[in-house]
Design an enzyme around this catalytic site. Structure first.
Site, PDB file in Angstrom:
ATOM      1  CG  HIS A 363      -1.979  -0.984   1.239  1.00 26.65           C
ATOM      2  ND1 HIS A 363      -3.215  -0.779   0.683  1.00 26.65           N
ATOM      3  CD2 HIS A 363      -1.993  -2.243   1.731  1.00 26.65           C
ATOM      4  CE1 HIS A 363      -3.963  -1.861   0.859  1.00 26.65           C
ATOM      5  NE2 HIS A 363      -3.237  -2.769   1.480  1.00 26.65           N
ATOM      6  CE  LYS A 554      -6.545  13.889   0.192  1.00 26.62           C
ATOM      7  NZ  LYS A 554      -6.754  12.653  -0.531  1.00 26.62           N
ATOM      8  NE  ARG A 555      -3.650   9.850   9.931  1.00 29.30           N
ATOM      9  CZ  ARG A 555      -3.338   8.897  10.815  1.00 29.30           C
ATOM     10  NH1 ARG A 555      -4.144   7.860  10.973  1.00 29.30           N
ATOM     11  NH2 ARG A 555      -2.247   8.972  11.555  1.00 29.30           N
ATOM     12  CE  LYS A 560      -2.437  10.758   3.064  1.00 24.49           C
ATOM     13  NZ  LYS A 560      -3.144   9.870   2.133  1.00 24.49           N
ATOM     14  CB  THR A 660     -10.225   4.734  -1.236  1.00 23.31           C
ATOM     15  OG1 THR A 660      -9.766   5.065   0.071  1.00 23.31           O
ATOM     16  CG2 THR A 660      -9.536   3.481  -1.710  1.00 23.31           C
ATOM     17  CE  LYS A 664     -13.865   5.736   0.766  1.00 25.95           C
ATOM     18  NZ  LYS A 664     -12.951   5.823   1.908  1.00 25.95           N
TER      19      LYS A 664
HETATM   20  O1  DL6 Z   1      -4.724   0.974  -0.525  1.00 27.17           O
HETATM   21  C1  DL6 Z   1      -5.432   1.713   0.395  1.00 27.17           C
HETATM   22  C2  DL6 Z   1      -4.689   2.977   0.734  1.00 27.17           C
HETATM   23  C3  DL6 Z   1      -4.322   3.798  -0.482  1.00 27.17           C
HETATM   24  O2  DL6 Z   1      -5.473   4.193  -1.149  1.00 27.17           O
HETATM   25  C4  DL6 Z   1      -3.516   5.015  -0.063  1.00 27.17           C
HETATM   26  O3  DL6 Z   1      -3.049   5.698  -1.194  1.00 27.17           O
HETATM   27  C5  DL6 Z   1      -2.340   4.575   0.786  1.00 27.17           C
HETATM   28  O4  DL6 Z   1      -1.641   5.707   1.288  1.00 27.17           O
HETATM   29  C6  DL6 Z   1      -2.831   3.737   1.938  1.00 27.17           C
HETATM   30  N1  DL6 Z   1      -1.724   3.265   2.718  1.00 27.17           N
HETATM   31  C7  DL6 Z   1      -1.821   3.184   4.041  1.00 27.17           C
HETATM   32  C8  DL6 Z   1      -0.658   2.634   4.791  1.00 27.17           C
HETATM   33  N2  DL6 Z   1       0.557   3.139   4.553  1.00 27.17           N
HETATM   34  N3  DL6 Z   1       0.895   4.228   4.191  1.00 27.17           N
HETATM   35  N4  DL6 Z   1       1.167   5.205   3.794  1.00 27.17           N
HETATM   36  O5  DL6 Z   1      -2.832   3.507   4.632  1.00 27.17           O
HETATM   37  O6  DL6 Z   1      -3.539   2.602   1.442  1.00 27.17           O
END
Ligand code: DL6
Length: 820
Positions: A363, A554-555, A560, A660, A664
């Site tokens: 990921h 998002k985080r 980002k 993702t 959405k």
């Molecule tokens: O695959 C699910 C998701 C992706 O859509 C994101 O782009 C990706 O950042 C995320 N990864 C994580 C863990 N590690 N990191 N960074 O949440 O996975």
């Protein structure tokens, strides 16, 4: 067996009413006259879970009868959100239950709000796991989730004096009606100790792992309902329990307190989720968490296999195990241990089974997220596994030595043991070597994986690497989150799109229909009113519902680029102050920062301080509002996403594996402004370049730009506006006690800017201006938004799961018939 036939539960309003009332008195233990809203919430949840577990029993029996191959999804994280509404919707009894509650004088919305989110995950990876489970149940795949029942989930984010403050997420404090504790389903999990070797007469060596500490893993089951009362699958989460209540040694010595304290210590294993999403933590407790749930899950999987009377050497024919990132990668070694030591299978046969059993999803390419463990730690905590890993590595290196003679540097790079950083175990290498398939989560990500992180492995086994682009479940992210848009679609096309998002294509012609566009705008407006009310409740900020809603949710992470959006807020602010006519908008940020990630926490503080100045400046005249929405979680996402017009997907190209949230938001008719990163590229291909705002450097251009070494501050020379924005930040114009913090963020941008915010700013600002122009033409915007909705079929999680099933797991769906 007729004696075991269930008496069917009715799903009409009178039957539900009766069940809810019964549960209130008999399970919750409350007199209806005295019941609180939370008592009603629990009562209705107990009434519904009876109906779900009934379907679970039917599903399980059918799987047992039909000799199916099962899929096991191993994930440290599941970001599930609230369960009541999701379960009611998927069971097809939402409206009738609302009616039953109303008859009882209870407001469904009021009680549903009281449910805590099950936030057993950080972000994208955990939410993807939850979507995959729901889709496996909906499509009839025999899927089982395994994870940890954290006592404390993702922390609650409060904003105090502009800064993030973390509070514990004690999500289980009121009890959890959705879980079935299984005290009889426990497995011992060992740590520490030593290995005793026995030399067998046949020349083989068998090993016994002895002594050390044992903890029990106890199962809690969460049935997961597929849409429209189809299959119900199971998510099994493990909680740590002490093997004995008290350590008798201390107890006998009269040290009662010490005896109990020791018991508590072994139970800390499942106490808390590590709140880091993009950095590996390297703490012993984390390694123990990983091994704890992996070992219990594998013991359970093998137990089920044997109970079904399948021979152990057919394990990989009857089961497929997906590793969600490297967190469960120790499963490769644990599987070998169980096969070798417990089931006495010879090494070569055990290795063939293991390799055929596992597959691994990557990921992230971020180097700091890649887990490695010091060999010394691994030798101490899991001595038997370290021995197994050495042998796996030895045999693998021998294999490549044979195929690529003399390439010593190549072998060193491929090795599971990293000798350059103080001897560490590379978990990603263990996962790749021990799996038959490895996948990235978007086309760009997979191709970058093959070119960079796993380039050497790609040379050894090119067929092993495949792409499976992520998806999202339309049941939660459209049907539940956006009933207005669902109804609009429903009024135009037949309803089978809920199972088969490909059918949403039939909605496309309506994008050019005036009445549909108008209805779409009315839906968006209502969704904005709903969000505005929530924003006011959470932050006290009043926002208009007749302006563009521009969201970045998002985080919080440097890559980002929340700072890129914040600079744009500053640009708009300055332009309005300069008397320019600017499109009115609300900019909404939401997301959590890892508690130890200081830069991300500083970014939150600066956003809040800028927002405070912007929101209180009379010169803005309601044309610009900036909101930091606190404690972003699944339940708030379902309110924010349907209200959004513009979706910010502005990561530095090459860093976001997929995303993702981008899917959405587009599914809910927000237009994306984004870089050519992750799944944005595939979204552009699906929706058409004229219905998305793409800007900025590509992944290749970023690499080239980095190589040029241009000082970030140089980008200000050709952009006087950008200069004045960064200088305003530097000089503390927006600071409210955090002046040095603003100066530090400005310095960081001017001198470091590792994610090229300043280099991409001009292109970003132009793209925003382009979006603003289009937004002023309501018809053109609505048409583009509706085309986004209609063209999102590729991003259904159902397509994702089918690709895993066909290309990786080799399983077929076994749909249970819907009840008549
Ligand atoms: O695959 C699910 C998701 C992706 O859509 C994101 O782009 C990706 O950042 C995320 N990864 C994580 C863990 N590690 N990191 N960074 O949440 O996975």
């Amino acid at each position: 067996n007729p004696r075991h036939r269930l008496s069917p539960l009715t799903c009409d309003a009178p039957g539900l009413r009766q069940s809810i009332r019964d549960a209130l008195v008999r399970v919750v233990g409350k007199d209806p006259d005295l019941a609180t809203p939370r008592d009603w919430l629990h009562a209705v949840s107990f009434a519904i879970r009876e109906r779900i577990i009934e379907r679970r029993v039917v599903t399980r029996r059918q799987f047992a009868d039909e000799d199916v191959k099962r899929v096991y999804y191993l994930s440290m994280e599941y970001l599930i959100g609230r369960m009541l509404e999701a379960n009611l919707r998927n069971m097809g009894i939402l409206e009738v239950t609302q009616q039953a509650l109303q008859d009882l004088g209870v407001d469904f919305r009021e009680i549903a709000r009281l449910e805590e989110d099950a936030a057993l995950g950080n972000g994208g990876l955990g939410r993807l796991a939850a979507c995959i489970l729901e889709s496996m149940a909906t499509q009839g795949y025999p899927g089982y989730g395994y994870g940890i029942r954290y006592e404390y989930g993702m922390f609650q984010q409060h904003i105090e004096h502009f800064r993030q403050v973390e509070h514990p997420d004690n999500w289980l404090r009121f009890g959890n009606p959705w879980e079935f504790p299984r005290p009889e389903k426990t497995f011992p999990v060992r740590f520490y100790g030593y290995v005793v070797e026995h030399h067998q007469p046949d020349g083989e060596t068998s090993c016994n792992w002895e002594n050390g500490e044992e903890v029990l893993a106890m199962a809690y089951d969460y049935p997961t309902a597929g849409y429209e009362r189809r299959n119900v699958n199971n998510l099994r989460l493990w909680a740590a329990k002490a093997t004995r209540d008290f350590d008798l040694r201390y107890f006998n010595e009269g040290d009662y307190i010490r005896a109990v304290a020791d018991k508590n210590e072994s139970e800390t294993i499942s106490m808390v989720l590590y709140p880091n999403d993009a950095t590996a933590i390297g703490k012993e407790l984390r390694l123990k968490q990983e091994y704890f749930f992996v070992s219990a899950s594998l013991q359970d999987i093998i137990d089920r296999h044997l109970q079904l009377e399948y021979p152990i050497d057919e394990l990989a024919d009857k089961a497929a195990i997906q590793l969600n990132d490297t967190h469960p990668a120790i499963a490769v070694a644990e599987c070998m241990r169980l096969l070798l030591d417990e089931h006495r299978i010879p090494w070569d046969q055990a290795w063939t089974i293991t390799r055929n059993l596992f597959s691994y999803t990557n990921h992230t390419l971020m180097p700091e997220a890649l887990e490695t463990w010091p060999v010394a730690l691994m030798e101490r905590v899991l001595p038997r596994h370290m021995g197994i890993i050495y042998r796996i590595n030895h045999e693998f290196i021998e294999e490549v030595r044979h195929r690529f003679p003399g390439e010593h540097e190549f072998f060193r790079r491929l090795s599971i043991i990293d000798e350059d950083h103080g001897r560490r175990v590379r978990m990603a290498h263990l996962a790749v070597i021990g799996s038959h398939r490895v996948n990235g989560v978007a086309a760009l990500h997979t191709s970058l994986l093959k070119q960079t992180l796993f380039a050497d492995f790609n040379r050894v086994w090119p067929e092993r690497f495949v792409n499976v682009t992520n998806g999202v479940t339309p049941r939660l992210w459209m049907i539940q989150a956006n009933p207005g848009l669902t109804e609009l679609i429903e009024s135009r096309i037949s309803s089978d799109w809920k199972f088969d998002l490909d059918r949403l294509k039939q909605f496309e012609p309506y994008a050019s229909d005036d009445a549909t566009r108008e209805a779409f705008r009315a839906v968006k407006r209502r969704n904005k009113e709903r969000l505005a009310a929530l924003v006011h409740k959470r932050t006290g900020i009043t926002i208009r519902s007749d302006v563009m809603y521009d969201v970045q949710i998002k985080r919080i992470h440097e890559y980002k680029r929340q700072l890129l959006k914040l600079l744009h807020v500053i640009e708009l602010y300055q332009r309005i102050r300069d008397g320019e006519d600017v499109l009115p908008r609300v900019v909404l940020f939401a997301g959590k920062a890892a508690p130890g990630y200081q830069r991300a926490k500083d970014i939150i503080a600066v956003i809040n301080e800028v927002a405070d100045i912007v929101n209180h400046d009379p010169a803005m005249g309601d044309r610009l509002k900036c909101v930091f929405f606190p404690n972003y979680e699944v339940s708030s996402a379902t309110i924010i996403i349907p209200a959004a017009d513009l979706s910010e997907q502005i990561s530095t190209a090459g860093f976001e594996a997929s995303g993702t949230g981008n899917m959405k938001l587009a599914l809910n008719g927000a237009l994306t402004i984004g870089t050519l990163d992750g799944a944005n590229i595939e979204i552009r291909d699906a929706v058409g370049t004229e219905n998305i705002f793409i800007f900025g450097m590509t992944a290749d251009e970023i690499s080239a730009h980095r190589a040029q070494g241009i000082p970030p501050g140089a980008h200000l020379d050709s952009h006087p506006r950008l200069r004045s924005m960064v200088e305003a930040l530097r000089d503390g114009f927006f600071s409210n006690g955090g002046r040095h913090l603003h100066a530090e963020i400005a310095r960081y941008l001017l001198e470091e800017d590792p994610f090229f915010v300043l280099a991409d700013y001009a292109a970003y600002s132009d793209a925003c201006a382009q979006a603003d122009r289009m937004y002023q033409d309501a018809e053109a915007w609505s048409e583009a938004a509706l085309l986004n909705v209609a063209r999102m079929s590729h991003f259904s999680i159902d397509r994702t799961v089918r690709e895993y099933a066909q290309n990786i797991w080799n399983v077929v769906p076994e749909p249970v018939l819907p009840p008549c």
